[in-house]
Design a protein around this motif. Structure first.
Motif, mmCIF file in Angstrom:
data_model
loop_
_atom_site.group_PDB
_atom_site.id
_atom_site.type_symbol
_atom_site.label_atom_id
_atom_site.label_comp_id
_atom_site.label_asym_id
_atom_site.label_seq_id
_atom_site.Cartn_x
_atom_site.Cartn_y
_atom_site.Cartn_z
ATOM 1 N N GLY A 1 -4.351 1.044 -6.327
ATOM 2 C CA GLY A 1 -5.169 0.961 -5.116
ATOM 3 C C GLY A 1 -6.528 1.629 -5.215
ATOM 4 O O GLY A 1 -6.792 2.413 -6.128
ATOM 5 N N ARG B 1 -8.713 -4.570 -9.453
ATOM 6 C CA ARG B 1 -9.398 -3.946 -8.323
ATOM 7 C C ARG B 1 -9.868 -2.525 -8.631
ATOM 8 O O ARG B 1 -11.001 -2.156 -8.293
ATOM 9 C CB ARG B 1 -8.425 -3.906 -7.132
ATOM 10 C CG ARG B 1 -9.045 -3.511 -5.813
ATOM 11 C CD ARG B 1 -7.955 -3.252 -4.762
ATOM 12 N NE ARG B 1 -6.956 -4.293 -4.724
ATOM 13 C CZ ARG B 1 -7.012 -5.365 -3.959
ATOM 14 N NH1 ARG B 1 -8.002 -5.535 -3.139
ATOM 15 N NH2 ARG B 1 -6.035 -6.264 -4.001
ATOM 16 N N SER B 2 -9.002 -1.733 -9.267
ATOM 17 C CA SER B 2 -9.343 -0.316 -9.452
ATOM 18 C C SER B 2 -10.395 -0.107 -10.542
ATOM 19 O O SER B 2 -10.925 0.990 -10.675
ATOM 20 C CB SER B 2 -8.083 0.495 -9.758
ATOM 21 O OG SER B 2 -7.418 -0.055 -10.876
ATOM 22 N N ASP C 1 -7.491 5.630 3.453
ATOM 23 C CA ASP C 1 -6.924 5.052 2.223
ATOM 24 C C ASP C 1 -6.769 6.176 1.214
ATOM 25 O O ASP C 1 -7.737 6.919 0.959
ATOM 26 C CB ASP C 1 -7.856 3.986 1.629
ATOM 27 C CG ASP C 1 -7.827 2.687 2.424
ATOM 28 O OD1 ASP C 1 -6.941 2.546 3.286
ATOM 29 O OD2 ASP C 1 -8.683 1.818 2.176
ATOM 30 N N TYR D 1 -10.994 1.846 0.362
ATOM 31 C CA TYR D 1 -11.945 1.001 1.092
ATOM 32 C C TYR D 1 -12.510 1.758 2.287
ATOM 33 O O TYR D 1 -13.698 1.733 2.547
ATOM 34 C CB TYR D 1 -11.251 -0.260 1.620
ATOM 35 C CG TYR D 1 -10.991 -1.334 0.583
ATOM 36 C CD1 TYR D 1 -12.004 -2.200 0.194
ATOM 37 C CD2 TYR D 1 -9.730 -1.496 0.019
ATOM 38 C CE1 TYR D 1 -11.770 -3.197 -0.746
ATOM 39 C CE2 TYR D 1 -9.484 -2.484 -0.916
ATOM 40 C CZ TYR D 1 -10.513 -3.334 -1.293
ATOM 41 O OH TYR D 1 -10.273 -4.316 -2.222
ATOM 42 N N SER E 1 -0.268 -5.433 -4.984
ATOM 43 C CA SER E 1 -1.682 -5.118 -5.070
ATOM 44 C C SER E 1 -2.058 -4.048 -4.047
ATOM 45 O O SER E 1 -1.387 -3.912 -3.020
ATOM 46 C CB SER E 1 -2.471 -6.396 -4.761
ATOM 47 O OG SER E 1 -3.548 -6.524 -5.646
ATOM 48 N N GLN E 2 -3.132 -3.311 -4.352
ATOM 49 C CA GLN E 2 -3.608 -2.235 -3.464
ATOM 50 C C GLN E 2 -2.445 -1.286 -3.135
ATOM 51 O O GLN E 2 -2.119 -1.019 -1.981
ATOM 52 C CB GLN E 2 -4.269 -2.847 -2.200
ATOM 53 C CG GLN E 2 -4.849 -1.859 -1.187
ATOM 54 C CD GLN E 2 -5.998 -0.982 -1.728
ATOM 55 O OE1 GLN E 2 -6.327 -1.015 -2.887
ATOM 56 N NE2 GLN E 2 -6.572 -0.173 -0.876
ATOM 57 N N THR F 1 0.803 -1.212 0.000
ATOM 58 C CA THR F 1 0.000 0.000 0.000
ATOM 59 C C THR F 1 0.845 1.276 0.000
ATOM 60 O O THR F 1 0.736 2.101 -0.891
ATOM 61 C CB THR F 1 -0.957 -0.031 1.205
ATOM 62 O OG1 THR F 1 -1.744 -1.212 1.059
ATOM 63 C CG2 THR F 1 -1.858 1.167 1.218
#
Ligand code: LLP
Length: 440
Positions: free
Chosen positions: A250, A293-294, A257, A253, A210-211, A164
């Protein structure tokens, strides 16, 4: 609760997504229900595409379908002009059955089976992301058998691992994926690919995590890849036509964030390529990325109905919903954090801190440990936003709980894109052998 995309509070004080009242959606389709804001998915796709268009680079944005793969989603992605990344015969089958053009499919995976490779070759997919020496040999053999040439990228581990907020240069990377740079395996894989008669080497691929919120990990990866490609050209004369930088961008959530916007990631990547490739006199490659994810994460909201509420005085109030780790494994698996709100009473003041429990026979089946909500009553509709990525994709039938339905909402209309499983679906594949039938 943060309102993403088209989400808002309507005049009845209800959560509204895509112009649809969430309480009405729950009544019409039942709960748990995955609700996808179609416009937000489209906006996310367009943000990446437009950023690359402005960069001047040739590009492909491939949606990483592992995040959320259904036939409707494949069609939507096709409409938005994105390519598609699949990682199994199942994802490939879904895309092909949806009519997604095979030539725009990229096939990933560290252990593609011969059957999966054959299926992909026969369909004529656009590119294989080859992961290891075994696959190079197998793919070359299977393609040759068919009189075909398979276009490939080599997945390399660039020695950058990004999380992250920070990235680390790991040097020789301990990973089940890809060809390692430091040991020389990556260069050997280039040589093998160039010699393989049925393989056409397009370039290299990497995926650093990831993220990821920051851009520095991607920039570092570009530097490592540029170093490697210079070495490759000097050693073999090969020039990469394509560099794929994977996914990992990312999303928000919960409060705190701080992801970048798609255009910021794209700008950082394209500027790094211009700088790092330019300074080494390496021709600019076509740039590919693979956001999953994005594209879909913030677009998905899960609606639940509240059932039992258990208060242990002075300890905790458990609010149980009609789903849990079966529809969202991420809290149990990764301690992932989510926000929530009561979709039927969005304007009421949050009075107390409660814990949202799932209904599985498993103490770890907690969706949210602490969330402030108005006094919760059985029958309330709980909305958990940001469940669009790796929610339905990782849903399961633990405790023989049926998987929820999925709807796309847009401009006030809701379309079912995956039906709710039925109890009969649960036993559809079961067989009872004769020898364990009751003997009469
Ligand atoms: N490309 C490759 C090669 C990948 O391995 C992944 C994700 C992606 C693209 C897409 O990454 P994204 O943009 O979605 O971060 N189940 C986990 C996430 C696993 C991601 C695996 N690879 C979760 O729920 O957080």
């Amino acid at each position: 609760m943060y309102l993403h995309g088209t989400s808002r509070i309507n005049s009845r004080g209800h959560l509204e997504i895509g112009g649809c009242d969430a309480v009405q959606l729950a009544a019409d389709f039942g709960t748990p229900l995955y609700v996808y804001d179609e416009q937000l998915i489209r906006d996310n796709c367009r943000a990446y595409v437009e950023a690359f268009q402005q960069s001047g680079f040739a590009f492909q944005v491939a949606y990483a379908s592992k995040a959320f793969c259904t036939m409707a989603m494949c069609k939507l992605v096709e409409e938005e002009g994105l390519s598609l990344d699949v990682v199994s015969g199942g994802e490939l089958y879904t895309a092909l059955k949806a009519g997604y053009p095979a030539s725009r499919i990229h096939f990933h995976g560290n252990n593609k089976s011969p059957e999966e490779l054959e299926m992909a070759l026969d369909a004529g997919i656009g590119c294989f992301v080859a992961d290891n020496f075994y696959e190079l040999e197998l793919l070359n053999h299977l393609a040759k058998e068919r009189g075909k040439t398979a276009a490939i990228l080599l997945r390399i581990t660039p020695g950058v691992e990004a999380h992250t907020h920070e990235y680390i240069s790991t040097g020789q990377q301990d990973s089940k994926f890809g060809f390692d740079l430091l040991s020389g395996q990556a260069l050997q894989a280039i040589r093998n690919s160039l010699q393989a008669e049925a393989l056409e080497l397009l370039g290299v691929h990497c995926h650093i995590g990831s993220q990821i919120f920051e851009t520095d990990g991607f920039v570092a990866a570009v530097g490592h890849i540029a170093d490697f490609l210079l070495e490759v050209t000097q050693a073999t004369g090969f020039t990469a036509k394509v560099v794929n930088l994977g996914g990992g961008y990312g999303i928000r959530y919960v409060e705190g964030d701080t992801p970048r916007r798609p255009e910021e990631y794209v700008k950082a990547i394209t500027e790094a390529v211009r700088r790092e490739f330019g300074s080494r006199n390496i021709p600019f490659p076509e740039l590919w990325i693979e956001p999953g994810r994005s594209i879909v994460g913030e677009s998905g909201t899960t609606l639940y109905t509240v059932g039992s509420v258990k208060e242990i005085p002075g300890v905790r109030k458990y609010v149980a919903v009609d789903g849990g780790m079966t529809d969202n494994l991420r809290p149990a698996l990764y301690q992932a954090k989510y926000e929530a709100a009561l979709a039927n009473r969005m304007n009421e003041q949050s009075g107390e801190l409660v814990s949202i429990a799932g209904k599985c026979c498993e103490s770890g089946d907690m969706l949210i440990w602490d969330v402030a909500l108005p006094p919760v009553r059985p029958g309330d509709i709980l909305a958990v936003p940001c469940t669009g990525a790796y929610g339905y994709a990782m849903a399961n039938n633990y405790n023989r709980i049926v998987r929820p339905a999925v709807v796309f909402v847009k401009d006030g209309s809701a379309e079912l894109i995956v039906k709710r499983e039925t109890l009969d679906d649960l036993i559809r594949l079961d067989r009872i052998p004769n020898r364990i039938q009751l003997q009469r």
